[in-house]
Scaffold this active site. Structure first.
Site, mmCIF file in Angstrom:
data_model
loop_
_atom_site.group_PDB
_atom_site.id
_atom_site.type_symbol
_atom_site.label_atom_id
_atom_site.label_comp_id
_atom_site.label_asym_id
_atom_site.label_seq_id
_atom_site.Cartn_x
_atom_site.Cartn_y
_atom_site.Cartn_z
ATOM 1 N N HIS A 21 0.864 -1.204 0.000
ATOM 2 C CA HIS A 21 0.000 0.000 0.000
ATOM 3 C C HIS A 21 0.887 1.235 0.000
ATOM 4 C CE1 HIS A 21 -3.813 2.169 1.391
ATOM 5 N NE2 HIS A 21 -2.899 3.112 1.247
ATOM 6 N N HIS A 23 1.547 5.341 -1.763
ATOM 7 C CA HIS A 23 1.167 6.502 -2.582
ATOM 8 C C HIS A 23 2.424 7.084 -3.208
ATOM 9 C CE1 HIS A 23 -2.927 6.652 -0.897
ATOM 10 N NE2 HIS A 23 -2.336 6.176 0.187
ATOM 11 N N LEU A 24 2.471 7.061 -4.534
ATOM 12 C CA LEU A 24 3.663 7.577 -5.231
ATOM 13 C C LEU A 24 3.437 8.941 -5.871
ATOM 14 C CD1 LEU A 24 5.157 4.406 -6.972
ATOM 15 C CD2 LEU A 24 6.153 5.703 -5.082
ATOM 16 N N ARG A 25 2.181 9.393 -5.926
ATOM 17 C CA ARG A 25 1.857 10.676 -6.594
ATOM 18 C C ARG A 25 2.297 10.645 -8.053
ATOM 19 N NH1 ARG A 25 -1.268 10.781 -2.282
ATOM 20 N NH2 ARG A 25 -0.390 11.766 -0.440
ATOM 21 N N ASN A 49 -5.186 7.212 -6.050
ATOM 22 C CA ASN A 49 -5.888 8.460 -5.706
ATOM 23 C C ASN A 49 -5.129 9.693 -6.186
ATOM 24 O OD1 ASN A 49 -3.904 8.038 -3.729
ATOM 25 N ND2 ASN A 49 -5.051 9.125 -2.146
ATOM 26 N N LYS A 107 -9.532 -0.394 -5.627
ATOM 27 C CA LYS A 107 -9.528 0.245 -4.316
ATOM 28 C C LYS A 107 -10.866 0.906 -4.031
ATOM 29 C CE LYS A 107 -7.937 2.107 -0.522
ATOM 30 N NZ LYS A 107 -6.722 2.796 -0.170
ATOM 31 N N HIS A 144 -10.461 1.013 1.989
ATOM 32 C CA HIS A 144 -10.245 2.027 3.037
ATOM 33 C C HIS A 144 -11.429 1.904 3.974
ATOM 34 C CE1 HIS A 144 -8.652 5.947 4.612
ATOM 35 N NE2 HIS A 144 -9.837 5.863 5.194
ATOM 36 N N HIS A 182 -4.524 -0.581 5.884
ATOM 37 C CA HIS A 182 -4.034 0.203 7.033
ATOM 38 C C HIS A 182 -4.949 0.108 8.248
ATOM 39 C CE1 HIS A 182 -6.768 2.968 5.086
ATOM 40 N NE2 HIS A 182 -5.891 3.388 4.206
ATOM 41 N N ASP A 255 1.557 2.724 3.490
ATOM 42 C CA ASP A 255 0.679 3.893 3.309
ATOM 43 C C ASP A 255 1.499 5.180 3.314
ATOM 44 O OD1 ASP A 255 -1.681 5.271 2.852
ATOM 45 O OD2 ASP A 255 -2.236 5.349 4.966
ATOM 46 N N HIS A 259 2.962 14.635 1.307
ATOM 47 C CA HIS A 259 2.316 15.929 1.037
ATOM 48 C C HIS A 259 3.350 17.012 1.283
ATOM 49 C CE1 HIS A 259 -1.855 14.520 0.819
ATOM 50 N NE2 HIS A 259 -1.549 13.667 1.792
ATOM 51 N N ALA A 271 -4.349 14.785 5.512
ATOM 52 C CA ALA A 271 -3.969 13.498 6.104
ATOM 53 C C ALA A 271 -2.907 12.825 5.251
ATOM 54 C CB ALA A 271 -5.200 12.606 6.219
HETATM 55 C C1 NCD Z 1 -3.560 9.119 1.927
HETATM 56 C C2 NCD Z 1 -3.073 10.160 0.902
HETATM 57 O O1 NCD Z 1 -2.573 11.202 1.318
HETATM 58 O O2 NCD Z 1 -3.212 9.912 -0.291
HETATM 59 N N1 NCD Z 1 -3.562 9.712 3.220
HETATM 60 C C3 NCD Z 1 -3.492 9.071 4.398
HETATM 61 O O3 NCD Z 1 -3.590 9.722 5.428
HETATM 62 N N2 NCD Z 1 -3.293 7.781 4.468
HETATM 63 C C4 NCD Z 1 -4.892 8.585 1.551
HETATM 64 C C5 NCD Z 1 -5.235 7.298 2.272
HETATM 65 O O4 NCD Z 1 -4.620 6.280 2.053
HETATM 66 O O5 NCD Z 1 -6.152 7.309 3.098
HETATM 67 ZN ZN ZN Z 2 -3.241 5.105 1.631
#
Ligand code: NCD
Ligand code: ZN
Length: 352
Positions: A21, A23-25, A49, A107, A144, A182, A255, A259, A271
């Site tokens: 899990h 997030h690579l943006r 996302n 997802k 989620h 998560h 996860d 940001h 978040a």
């Molecule tokens: C994630 C994100 O910033 O894309 N943020 C997080 O707090 N985990 C989104 C997610 O996985 O809920």
């Molecule tokens: Zn996530």
């Protein structure tokens, strides 16, 4: 796992792990964070996302190409794609995803549950046909797991989601394989443990290492804010116990969610915790604290691959018990990225 050292383990070699899990943006942000993950993990389930969200197989294949193009030449890494479910996802998308050979799941973001979940699913009934097709084609659902009802206390949203949505869903579709992403609570640990076969969970480093006091330690701590939010100490203890026992239904999913500093240090900070710079090292700390370093390899390199029915990686990584100072920030496109433990230490280091 091979051991060296006497009283205390100082060096740990494990099979190369995966992150189930991540997030690579995209764009410059992707280029900034990808090397951290690729240095540690052979593969990762890459969250969809983006804005706009990755909802089709064609978009996922494009995103996959951008990730591979951003990968430094000396690193090997395989992005495993997943599609973002919306109220309008057609069941035929499941067939396209399966046929692509590059998409490994769908997802489910309840609309409004977390960062970039605006186009998520408003009512699980709307995707009944998609879920049925996923069960038929053995495509994994990643969830989620939080209700979005504003009347529900934020610390109870995961437990309510289990009762209202997840438990009925896994019974309704007995062939659907589900990863509860998560997880943060004792209730989730107990649910996953007791669920029918084909139900598993990912666990982040922050939920193994911190409880909700970390959100308010000496003042409000935006860099400890993620979704689902950190929970009570009893919840943390339950998660740690499950992974320390080597239970195969639980596996690694950082996860890591980068940001820019300004988006976190704001009146309404978003978040997400960035942890890819210590994506395996932070788990080593947690497992060491639980006296369970011998269970790290299963959690990080075997359980997830088995659940996704993918081969174990060849090759190994080595961790050294040598504390290192985490920088206050890393470059992040034109901005700054504040990592977990910024300005503090991580007890384990990845051997070069
Ligand atoms: C994630 C994100 O910033 O894309 N943020 C997080 O707090 N985990 C989104 C997610 O996985 O809920
Ligand atoms: Zn996530």
């Amino acid at each position: 796992m091979r051991r060296a050292g006497t009283a205390r383990l100082t060096r740990l070699t494990i099979r190369r792990p995966d992150d189930w899990h991540l997030h690579l943006r995209d764009g410059a942000a992707l280029r900034a964070v990808l090397p951290f993950s690729a240095a540690r993990f052979a593969r990762a389930i890459v969250m969809p996302n983006l804005t706009p969200a990755v909802t089709t197989t064609a978009q996922a294949l494009d995103y996959r190409r951008r990730i591979l193009a951003a990968l430094p030449a000396h690193l090997k890494f395989e992005p495993l794609m997943t599609l973002y479910l919306t109220d309008d996802t057609p069941a035929a998308e499941v067939d396209r995803a399966k046929d692509s050979g590059c998409v490994f799941g769908f997802k489910l973001y309840p609309a409004g549950a977390t960062t970039h979940s605006e186009s998520g699913v408003t009512d699980i009934g709307r995707i009944a046909a998609v879920l049925a097709r996923m069960a038929e084609l053995d495509m994994v659902l990643q969830v989620h797991g939080e209700v979005t009802d504003p009347a529900v206390d934020v610390f109870d949203r995961e437990a309510r989601f289990i009762e209202r949505t997840l438990a009925p869903l896994v019974e309704r579709l007995p062939a659907l394989r589900v990863v509860f992403e998560h997880i943060t609570t004792r209730a989730a640990v107990e649910f996953v443990r007791g669920a029918r076969p084909g139900v598993a969970a990912t666990v982040t480093p922050q939920h193994l290492l911190m409880n909700r006091n970390a959100l308010f330690a000496g003042g409000i701590r935006p860099h400890h804010y993620c979704a689902p939010v950190l929970k009570a100490e009893g919840d943390r203890a339950a998660l740690l116990e499950a992974v320390a026992r080597g239970e195969p239904r639980f596996f690694l999913g950082t996860d890591s969610a980068p940001h820019a500093r300004a988006a976190k240090e704001a009146a309404c900070g978003c978040a997400g915790i960035f942890s890819a710079h210590g994506g395996i090292e932070l788990y080593a700390e947690a497992f060491e604290a639980a006296g369970a370093l011998d269970k790290l390899e299963g959690f990080a390199a075997l359980n997830g691959a088995d659940f996704y029915r993918l081969p174990h990686n060849s090759g190994t990584i080595t961790l050294l018990r040598e504390p290192w100072d985490v920088p206050g920030h890393y470059p992040f496109a034109a901005e700054q990225l504040v990592p977990l433990r910024a300005g503090e230490r991580i007890a384990w280091r990845l051997a070069p």
